[in-house]
Design a protein around this motif. Structure first.
Motif, PDB file in Angstrom:
ATOM      1  N   SER A 132       3.514   0.463   3.870  1.00 26.82           N
ATOM      2  CA  SER A 132       3.629   0.006   2.478  1.00 26.82           C
ATOM      3  C   SER A 132       2.311  -0.606   2.036  1.00 26.82           C
ATOM      4  CB  SER A 132       4.740  -1.053   2.353  1.00 26.82           C
ATOM      5  OG  SER A 132       4.356  -2.238   3.044  1.00 26.82           O
ATOM      6  N   GLY A 133       2.260  -0.925   0.743  1.00 28.66           N
ATOM      7  CA  GLY A 133       1.099  -1.644   0.233  1.00 28.66           C
ATOM      8  C   GLY A 133       1.011  -3.028   0.860  1.00 28.66           C
ATOM      9  N   LEU A 134       2.175  -3.651   1.040  1.00 29.62           N
ATOM     10  CA  LEU A 134       2.188  -4.976   1.681  1.00 29.62           C
ATOM     11  C   LEU A 134       1.682  -4.896   3.118  1.00 29.62           C
ATOM     12  CD1 LEU A 134       2.861  -7.970   1.955  1.00 29.62           C
ATOM     13  CD2 LEU A 134       5.259  -7.363   2.216  1.00 29.62           C
ATOM     14  N   LEU A 146       0.816  -9.789  -2.591  1.00 32.43           N
ATOM     15  CA  LEU A 146      -0.495 -10.327  -2.204  1.00 32.43           C
ATOM     16  C   LEU A 146      -0.334 -11.694  -1.544  1.00 32.43           C
ATOM     17  CD1 LEU A 146      -1.182  -8.091  -4.348  1.00 32.43           C
ATOM     18  CD2 LEU A 146      -3.153  -9.471  -4.944  1.00 32.43           C
ATOM     19  N   VAL A 157      -7.541  -7.016  -7.674  1.00 35.90           N
ATOM     20  CA  VAL A 157      -6.678  -5.887  -8.051  1.00 35.90           C
ATOM     21  C   VAL A 157      -7.258  -5.166  -9.280  1.00 35.90           C
ATOM     22  CG1 VAL A 157      -4.338  -5.213  -8.747  1.00 35.90           C
ATOM     23  CG2 VAL A 157      -4.673  -7.191  -7.234  1.00 35.90           C
ATOM     24  N   ASP A 190      -7.643  -3.867  -4.277  1.00 34.63           N
ATOM     25  CA  ASP A 190      -6.281  -3.331  -4.331  1.00 34.63           C
ATOM     26  C   ASP A 190      -6.236  -2.216  -5.359  1.00 34.63           C
ATOM     27  OD1 ASP A 190      -3.571  -2.824  -4.864  1.00 34.63           O
ATOM     28  OD2 ASP A 190      -2.980  -4.861  -4.311  1.00 34.63           O
ATOM     29  N   ALA A 217      -3.705   0.009  -5.845  1.00 36.40           N
ATOM     30  CA  ALA A 217      -2.346   0.529  -6.065  1.00 36.40           C
ATOM     31  C   ALA A 217      -2.192   1.097  -7.478  1.00 36.40           C
ATOM     32  CB  ALA A 217      -1.323  -0.581  -5.825  1.00 36.40           C
ATOM     33  N   HIS A 218      -2.954   0.547  -8.442  1.00 36.70           N
ATOM     34  CA  HIS A 218      -2.815   0.989  -9.840  1.00 36.70           C
ATOM     35  C   HIS A 218      -3.913   1.957 -10.262  1.00 36.70           C
ATOM     36  CE1 HIS A 218      -0.561  -3.010 -11.005  1.00 36.70           C
ATOM     37  NE2 HIS A 218      -0.032  -2.416  -9.959  1.00 36.70           N
ATOM     38  N   SER A 223      -0.891   1.620  -2.387  1.00 34.21           N
ATOM     39  CA  SER A 223       0.565   1.630  -2.212  1.00 34.21           C
ATOM     40  C   SER A 223       1.100   2.953  -2.730  1.00 34.21           C
ATOM     41  CB  SER A 223       1.214   0.492  -2.997  1.00 34.21           C
ATOM     42  OG  SER A 223       2.615   0.734  -3.136  1.00 34.21           O
ATOM     43  N   LYS A 234       4.482   4.051  -8.183  1.00 32.60           N
ATOM     44  CA  LYS A 234       3.043   3.781  -8.305  1.00 32.60           C
ATOM     45  C   LYS A 234       2.328   5.031  -8.820  1.00 32.60           C
ATOM     46  CE  LYS A 234       3.577  -0.346  -7.117  1.00 32.60           C
ATOM     47  NZ  LYS A 234       3.144  -1.338  -6.169  1.00 32.60           N
TER      48      LYS A 234
HETATM   49  C1  LIG Z   1       3.194  -2.596  -5.562  1.00 36.31           C
HETATM   50  C2  LIG Z   1       1.936  -3.287  -5.291  1.00 36.31           C
HETATM   51  C3  LIG Z   1       1.652  -3.772  -4.019  1.00 36.31           C
HETATM   52  C4  LIG Z   1       2.637  -3.710  -2.882  1.00 36.31           C
HETATM   53  O1  LIG Z   1       2.930  -2.397  -2.512  1.00 36.31           O
HETATM   54  P1  LIG Z   1       4.300  -2.038  -1.752  1.00 36.31           P
HETATM   55  O2  LIG Z   1       4.058  -0.635  -1.311  1.00 36.31           O
HETATM   56  O3  LIG Z   1       5.397  -2.158  -2.753  1.00 36.31           O
HETATM   57  O4  LIG Z   1       4.447  -2.974  -0.625  1.00 36.31           O
HETATM   58  C5  LIG Z   1       0.432  -4.377  -3.818  1.00 36.31           C
HETATM   59  N1  LIG Z   1      -0.460  -4.507  -4.811  1.00 36.31           N
HETATM   60  C6  LIG Z   1      -0.220  -4.060  -6.055  1.00 36.31           C
HETATM   61  C7  LIG Z   1      -1.252  -4.220  -7.118  1.00 36.31           C
HETATM   62  C8  LIG Z   1       0.988  -3.434  -6.344  1.00 36.31           C
HETATM   63  O5  LIG Z   1       1.242  -3.012  -7.579  1.00 36.31           O
END
Ligand SMILES: *Cc1c(COP(=O)(O)O)cnc(C)c1O
Length: 357
Positions: A56-58, A86, A129, A151, A153-154, A175, A180
């Protein structure tokens, strides 16, 4: 009643279905050749030497902090307006997450606030982020000498100032949660040019044949998820450009209303970003009022981030306002023009009603 316009809708075709079915037939259901192929693709797109996939992202954030040597006496800077993952990543090591104030309308941490917090707290690491797809300015933060985790993820799959997102800091994380930018059900990745960091994450994601440890939590990704993500990466450039077209149309419509800058504010259009979310900042009503108002017309908007800060956190007026006022409107490659017209028309009506009421 009008049909529901969801806040998220997944983008996929037979390619994703086939990719997963092929993996099922292959018998490689856990971490295997699929994850390895995905790691090669992510390293190429992110412009780095190593990508290591995790659960996961976490997981990616937690293991990144572990690789940087974060332990219980340390603090970690995180944006005050951010996903609670985070903070959880820092807390997992017994470390203290320090929320840093953000800047208006980019919703990203500014390097000045970061440098002040670095001087005050001497953190072991900074997580920055690319919020809602806006690349966070990293050079000023990196210049402080503290290790930075970007980060992504976005926002991923584009270059900013000639550098691929994912390659700008010492580490980057992704993530692949279903909604996402790149979906895979669940999943994440750590990107880096440093072999020692990649080796650490590779070893730490698995507990098998290793000493007992509370930090080896089985953070592996599996080949079914990797197959989905690989298929999504094939369409990433198309998804990014479709999102941009839809976002531009939103900005055109929303900036041409007499309510613009009176009842709401919108982000500036910038080329070097990914339109992961289209968020507006309400000026005369709360985000909750706007979300409820839209819901009555079967349009699902969202309050994109929930306040996780403990009582007694540093004063952050821009962050406070963001948590109360920011609304995320439906934005995804399959949103039709008709749906978008309905979202805007209804949003303007909800703005008028709440200003009157
Ligand atoms: C969703 C998200 C995470 C965590 O990702 P998961 O896969 O849900 O654990 C971390 N950072 C950002 C910016 C996110 O949007």
């Amino acid at each position: 009643m009008a049909e529901i316009i969801p806040h998220n809708r997944l983008t996929f075709s037979e390619a994703e279905c086939e990719a997963v079915a092929r993996t099922v037939r292959s018998g490689h259901w856990s971490q295997g050749p699929g994850v390895q192929a995905l790691e090669a693709a992510l390293a190429r797109i992110g412009g780095v030497k190593h990508a290591v996939c995790v659960a996961s992202g976490l997981s990616a954030l937690r293991l990144s902090l572990g690789a940087l040597g974060v332990r219980s006496s340390h603090s970690v800077l995180v944006p005050a307006y951010s996903c609670v993952a985070l903070a959880n990543a820092a807390l997992a090591w017994g470390a203290t997450p320090i929320p840093v104030e953000i800047e208006a309308l980019s919703w990203n941490v500014g390097h000045e606030s970061c440098r002040e917090a670095i001087a005050a707290h001497h953190p072991r690491a900074v997580i920055a982020v690319n919020t809602f797809g806006v690349p966070v300015e990293l050079d000023g933060i990196i210049a402080s000498g503290v290790p930075v985790i970007e980060d992504c993820a976005h926002a991923f799959g584009i270059a900013v100032g000639g550098k691929d997102l994912g390659s700008r800091a010492q580490l980057a994380v992704l993530s692949f949660y279903a909604t996402k930018l790149i979906g895979g059900g669940e999943g994440g990745a750590v990107l880096t040019n440093q072999k020692d960091i990649a080796d650490y994450v590779r070893l730490a994601r698995d507990y098998n044949d290793q000493p007992a440890s509370p930090h080896r939590m089985n953070d592996k990704m599996n080949d079914l998820e990797a197959a989905l993500v690989l298929a999504q990466l094939e369409r990433l450039p198309d998804m990014i450009s479709a999102r941009q077209t839809i976002a531009r149309r939103y900005l055109d419509m929303l900036s041409n209303s007499s309510h613009f800058d009176r009842l709401y504010r919108i982000p500036a259009d910038t080329k070097e970003r990914v339109w992961y979310r289209l968020v507006v900042e309400m000026l005369a009503a709360s985000a909750a009022t706007a979300v409820e108002g839209l819901q009555r017309f079967n349009i699902h908007a969202a309050i994109p981030v929930t306040d996780w800060r403990p009582a007694g956190s540093p004063q952050s007026p821009v962050t406070d306002r963001a948590y109360r006022r920011v609304v995320s409107l439906p934005l995804y490659p399959t949103l039709t023009s008709n749906e978008q017209d309905r979202v805007v028309k209804t949003f303007l009506k909800v703005c008028e009603d709440s200003a009157r009421g």
